[in-house]
Design a protein around this motif. Structure first.
Motif, PDB file in Angstrom:
ATOM      1  N   UNK A 313      17.751  51.498  25.128  1.00 31.66           N
ATOM      2  CA  UNK A 313      17.268  50.778  23.945  1.00 31.66           C
ATOM      3  C   UNK A 313      17.547  51.586  22.680  1.00 31.66           C
ATOM      4  N   UNK A 314      17.343  52.893  22.737  1.00 31.68           N
ATOM      5  CA  UNK A 314      17.607  53.754  21.568  1.00 31.68           C
ATOM      6  C   UNK A 314      19.058  53.649  21.120  1.00 31.68           C
ATOM      7  N   UNK A 315      19.962  53.518  22.089  1.00 32.83           N
ATOM      8  CA  UNK A 315      21.385  53.420  21.747  1.00 32.83           C
ATOM      9  C   UNK A 315      21.681  52.169  20.945  1.00 32.83           C
ATOM     10  N   UNK A 316      20.797  51.166  21.012  1.00 33.18           N
ATOM     11  CA  UNK A 316      20.949  49.934  20.227  1.00 33.18           C
ATOM     12  C   UNK A 316      19.986  49.904  19.050  1.00 33.18           C
ATOM     13  N   UNK A 317      19.377  51.040  18.737  1.00 30.88           N
ATOM     14  CA  UNK A 317      18.467  51.111  17.596  1.00 30.88           C
ATOM     15  C   UNK A 317      17.102  50.503  17.858  1.00 30.88           C
ATOM     16  N   UNK A 318      16.686  50.445  19.117  1.00 33.47           N
ATOM     17  CA  UNK A 318      15.433  49.792  19.504  1.00 33.47           C
ATOM     18  C   UNK A 318      14.508  50.823  20.146  1.00 33.47           C
ATOM     19  N   UNK A 319      13.230  50.818  19.753  1.00 32.90           N
ATOM     20  CA  UNK A 319      12.253  51.774  20.267  1.00 32.90           C
ATOM     21  C   UNK A 319      11.212  51.054  21.115  1.00 32.90           C
ATOM     22  N   UNK A 320      11.175  51.366  22.419  1.00 33.60           N
ATOM     23  CA  UNK A 320      10.171  50.834  23.337  1.00 33.60           C
ATOM     24  C   UNK A 320       9.521  52.018  24.018  1.00 33.60           C
ATOM     25  N   UNK A 321       8.208  51.944  24.280  1.00 31.13           N
ATOM     26  CA  UNK A 321       7.518  53.077  24.900  1.00 31.13           C
ATOM     27  C   UNK A 321       6.669  52.615  26.078  1.00 31.13           C
ATOM     28  N   UNK A 322       5.968  53.572  26.703  1.00 27.01           N
ATOM     29  CA  UNK A 322       5.196  53.253  27.901  1.00 27.01           C
ATOM     30  C   UNK A 322       3.980  52.389  27.601  1.00 27.01           C
ATOM     31  N   UNK A 323       3.455  52.448  26.378  1.00 30.12           N
ATOM     32  CA  UNK A 323       2.373  51.530  26.016  1.00 30.12           C
ATOM     33  C   UNK A 323       2.870  50.082  26.059  1.00 30.12           C
ATOM     34  N   UNK A 324       4.091  49.868  25.596  1.00 30.03           N
ATOM     35  CA  UNK A 324       4.676  48.522  25.668  1.00 30.03           C
ATOM     36  C   UNK A 324       4.820  48.078  27.121  1.00 30.03           C
ATOM     37  N   UNK A 325       5.344  48.971  27.974  1.00 33.19           N
ATOM     38  CA  UNK A 325       5.510  48.625  29.388  1.00 33.19           C
ATOM     39  C   UNK A 325       4.161  48.317  30.034  1.00 33.19           C
ATOM     40  N   UNK A 326       3.133  49.124  29.697  1.00 32.68           N
ATOM     41  CA  UNK A 326       1.815  48.910  30.285  1.00 32.68           C
ATOM     42  C   UNK A 326       1.224  47.569  29.850  1.00 32.68           C
ATOM     43  N   UNK A 327       1.399  47.212  28.572  1.00 31.44           N
ATOM     44  CA  UNK A 327       0.846  45.940  28.112  1.00 31.44           C
ATOM     45  C   UNK A 327       1.603  44.761  28.717  1.00 31.44           C
ATOM     46  N   UNK A 328       2.908  44.887  28.832  1.00 29.55           N
ATOM     47  CA  UNK A 328       3.675  43.839  29.512  1.00 29.55           C
ATOM     48  C   UNK A 328       3.217  43.705  30.964  1.00 29.55           C
ATOM     49  N   UNK A 329       2.990  44.844  31.616  1.00 29.74           N
ATOM     50  CA  UNK A 329       2.578  44.827  33.018  1.00 29.74           C
ATOM     51  C   UNK A 329       1.245  44.122  33.221  1.00 29.74           C
ATOM     52  N   UNK A 330       0.412  44.116  32.182  1.00 25.49           N
ATOM     53  CA  UNK A 330      -0.913  43.493  32.314  1.00 25.49           C
ATOM     54  C   UNK A 330      -0.838  41.972  32.449  1.00 25.49           C
ATOM     55  N   UNK A 331       0.301  41.365  32.077  1.00 23.24           N
ATOM     56  CA  UNK A 331       0.404  39.899  32.142  1.00 23.24           C
ATOM     57  C   UNK A 331       1.571  39.411  32.982  1.00 23.24           C
ATOM     58  N   UNK A 332       2.477  40.297  33.361  1.00 23.33           N
ATOM     59  CA  UNK A 332       3.629  39.880  34.161  1.00 23.33           C
ATOM     60  C   UNK A 332       3.243  39.965  35.642  1.00 23.33           C
ATOM     61  N   UNK A 333       3.241  38.872  36.369  1.00 23.33           N
ATOM     62  CA  UNK A 333       2.843  38.903  37.782  1.00 23.33           C
ATOM     63  C   UNK A 333       3.963  39.457  38.661  1.00 23.33           C
ATOM     64  N   UNK A 334       3.568  39.982  39.807  1.00 23.97           N
ATOM     65  CA  UNK A 334       4.532  40.488  40.783  1.00 23.97           C
ATOM     66  C   UNK A 334       5.018  39.326  41.642  1.00 23.97           C
ATOM     67  N   UNK A 335       6.289  38.977  41.507  1.00 17.64           N
ATOM     68  CA  UNK A 335       6.854  37.808  42.182  1.00 17.64           C
ATOM     69  C   UNK A 335       7.659  38.153  43.419  1.00 17.64           C
ATOM     70  N   UNK A 336       7.996  39.420  43.603  1.00 18.38           N
ATOM     71  CA  UNK A 336       8.873  39.806  44.711  1.00 18.38           C
ATOM     72  C   UNK A 336       8.299  41.011  45.447  1.00 18.38           C
ATOM     73  N   UNK A 337       8.523  41.051  46.729  1.00 18.09           N
ATOM     74  CA  UNK A 337       8.194  42.232  47.524  1.00 18.09           C
ATOM     75  C   UNK A 337       9.431  42.613  48.332  1.00 18.09           C
ATOM     76  N   UNK A 338      10.221  43.497  47.767  1.00 22.75           N
ATOM     77  CA  UNK A 338      11.447  43.975  48.390  1.00 22.75           C
ATOM     78  C   UNK A 338      11.230  45.442  48.745  1.00 22.75           C
ATOM     79  N   UNK A 339      11.708  45.865  49.894  1.00 23.11           N
ATOM     80  CA  UNK A 339      11.471  47.249  50.326  1.00 23.11           C
ATOM     81  C   UNK A 339      11.879  48.240  49.223  1.00 23.11           C
ATOM     82  N   UNK A 340      11.018  49.216  48.857  1.00 25.71           N
ATOM     83  CA  UNK A 340       9.867  49.732  49.596  1.00 25.71           C
ATOM     84  C   UNK A 340       8.546  49.033  49.307  1.00 25.71           C
ATOM     85  N   UNK A 341       8.553  47.936  48.571  1.00 26.43           N
ATOM     86  CA  UNK A 341       7.312  47.217  48.277  1.00 26.43           C
ATOM     87  C   UNK A 341       7.008  46.145  49.314  1.00 26.43           C
ATOM     88  N   UNK A 342       7.967  45.867  50.187  1.00 20.06           N
ATOM     89  CA  UNK A 342       7.811  44.857  51.227  1.00 20.06           C
ATOM     90  C   UNK A 342       8.705  45.215  52.391  1.00 20.06           C
TER      91      UNK A 342
END
Length: 604
Positions: A313-342
């Motif tokens: 993202x930085x290479x395209x001039x975009x700044x994303x951090x772990x707070x963004x990932x954590x907030x996205x994770x709070x509403x994005x459901x887990x739709x797949x279980x592929x090994x090692x998750x399944x």
């Protein structure tokens, strides 16, 4: 198209605002680069002769400036099974280019190391920094100003992020990623993991272990577990940088060849001289970056992308951090279980509906941006919500039905879990990532006395000596970017898995990385600030009580860290070429920004 979920919209807008200045500077750069790139008819004849000399049957077309000239940047080698199919790609891609009045030249090659080969070895300390080397090699390949588009050949862990970083600095050109697909399924991942644990306990021989491993990794193509390599392919679909649906068809099949042909045709059609100009730098915008993160969370993808997404993202001039990932994770459901998750692998995932199913569900639920430009014919992520097939030998796309495997894929209305597969844990030990999708919920919270190590080999010695046969938080420090290049510690997974199976409460805390294949054992990884230079982990001692809790987002100890002196930094390592990467270690920034000396030094 459904209305966008308010949290997806909120996080996207926050990224846009945070990135406003840097994104504007990037877009201005690629606009200048497009304007400054000379028409080949204006380039000195001697320069052109050097470029055309090896083109053989394409020489005449190049001399006439007959059509777009496409740069092939390849990461081929035949030690890396996923990249072995690329050996014959250049000659085929050139034929496909001629079909649409274009030419293609191999602009250059990049390194491509295999983390599976270097796992637990000193070569792993070069792994993360190989991403920067790949980005720089990509830039060198594209620096000849002879090209109107890019075909980017890469699959595995650091290769796709590195190719993307390098290509984005030439973002005035259109670019298409060209995958080669996974190998056929072999020994089940569950059986493979079982034999590894038996070997760790001394209950299986080396011959039995090798036989099991060869049964799993057995032919050309990507390893079939859902690690970083296959997560890369998922992200390229979510960002619209593949021909729609190209990710998981196996090498050498007719449909794989048809998708390769379509990739070349699209690259030839999207150049500045045509009526469908789609520069890569405009395709990779804030919405595409959010889509990459959403896809990672919805499929329980590799934790390595908590480092790679901020970097590219930085290479395209975009700044994303772990707070963004954590907030996205709070509403994005887990739709797949592929090994090692399944239990099933990426071939089973693909057969059950794969990326087309996931993307369709995410768009319908308002969890993904459908209006990213992408490289498909129609523009937009909806192109990727269908599946390719051969209709009387011709490539076509069709709608996807409901999945026939509810153990592998679920709709957004009935997910495996309501939130995504990754969580942020933080406290007085720093900030770290926790892959919750691979860990049973009863193990999301571990509190135990710590055992502190500074090398993964020392963990193995303590395990063999029976010193870890208890509830324990294993801390492996001085594994961050500045200490030793941030190696993966996947070789610890069987050992810690044995302890867990014995009934102990076990967790790992480290400033290093774990493989995208890692699962089962709770792990707080990428801990930042790292121990090197005096970070909190450098002040931990054996028997300090450490708490790791994915439910509350906690990574802490009750020990009085401020009253202690940090453990001394390790001496620089020599051998296996590690000394040549000293400048990468010295200048690397923190994991949350991507752990990159190159990007930090460039001011990106």
């Amino acid at each position: 198209m459904s209305e966008l979920h308010p949290v997806i919209e909120k996080v996207t807008q926050r990224i846009v605002e945070r990135s406003r200045k840097s994104r504007r500077a990037y877009l201005d750069l690629i606009a200048r680069e497009a304007d400054n790139q000379p028409e080949r008819s204006q380039v000195a004849c001697s320069n052109l002769a050097h470029a055309f000399a090896g083109a053989l049957e394409d020489q005449e077309a190049l001399k006439r400036m007959a059509g777009p000239n496409l740069a092939v940047v390849t990461s081929y080698n035949d030690m890396l099974s996923a990249h072995q199919p690329y050996g014959r790609y250049p000659e085929r891609l050139k034929i496909y280019a001629r079909e649409v009045g274009a030419t293609a030249q191999v602009a250059g090659g990049t390194p491509a190391m295999c983390d599976g080969v270097t796992q637990g070895e000193t070569g792993m300390e070069l792994s993360l920094f190989s991403r920067d080397a790949i980005a720089m090699a990509t830039s060198v390949a594209l620096s000849h100003a002879m090209y109107d588009g890019m075909l980017l050949l890469g699959i595995c862990d650091k290769i796709v992020p590195g190719l993307l970083i390098g290509a984005l600095r030439f973002g005035h050109l259109p670019g298409v990623f060209v995958p080669s697909g996974p190998m056929p399924s072999g020994v089940s991942n569950k059986q493979k993991q079982h034999v590894r644990q038996l070997y760790a306990e001394g209950k299986a021989s080396r011959e039995e272990l090798l036989e099991s491993e060869l049964g799993s990794y057995h032919s050309p193509g990507t390893c079939t577990f859902y690690g970083t390599a296959n997560s890369n392919q998922m992200m390229m679909e979510m960002m619209g940088l593949h021909v729609p649906g190209a990710a998981f068809f196996q090498p050498g099949t007719k449909i794989r060849q048809a998708l390769d042909r379509a990739a070349v045709h699209r690259a030839g059609a999207m150049g500045r001289g045509g009526n469908d100009y789609r520069p890569l730098g405009h395709c990779v915008d804030e919405k595409a970056i959010v889509n990459a993160a959403v896809g990672l969370l919805a499929t329980g993808g590799s934790t390595n992308h908590a480092i790679h997404i901020p970097a590219f993202a930085r290479a395209a001039g975009i700044a994303i951090d772990w707070d963004d990932l954590a907030e996205l994770s709070s509403v994005v459901p887990l739709l797949a279980r592929v090994y090692p998750n399944g239990s099933g692998d990426v071939n089973h995932f693909h057969d059950a509906g794969g990326m087309g199913f996931v993307i369709r569900e995410l768009i319908a639920a308002g969890l993904a941006h459908g209006d990213v430009p992408g490289v498909g014919d129609q523009r937009g992520l909806a192109d990727h919500a269908r599946e390719p097939w051969l209709d009387e030998g011709e490539l076509a796309w069709r709608d996807i039905g409901e999945t026939g495997d509810a153990e592998m894929l679920r709709p957004a209305s009935d997910p495996f879990q309501a939130d995504g597969g990754m969580r942020l844990v933080e406290g007085n030990l720093g900030r770290a990532c926790f892959k919750s999708s691979a860990v049973t919920r009863e193990r999301w919270t571990i509190e135990a006395r710590a055992r502190v190590f500074e090398a993964q080999g020392a963990v193995a010695e303590a395990f063999r000596a029976g010193e870890l046969d208890r509830d324990v938080v294993v801390v492996v420090r001085f594994q961050g970017p500045r200490a030793n290049g941030m190696p993966e510690l996947h070789s610890l997974t069987p050992l810690l898995g044995v302890l867990q199976d014995r009934g102990h409460r076990v967790a790992l805390v480290t400033d290093g990385r774990m493989s995208g294949a890692s699962g089962k054992v709770p792990a707080a990884i990428h801990c930042s600030p790292e121990a090197f230079g005096g970070g909190p982990l450098a002040r931990l001692r054996d028997d300090d009580v450490v708490r790791v809790c994915a439910a509350s987002g906690t990574l802490s100890t009750k020990a009085d860290l401020a009253a202690r002196e940090p453990a001394p930094d390790p001496a620089p390592a020599f051998g296996t070429g590690r000394e040549l990467f000293a400048m990468f270690r010295a200048l690397a920034d923190e994991a949350e920004k991507g752990g990159s000396a190159m990007l930090a030094s460039a001011g990106l």
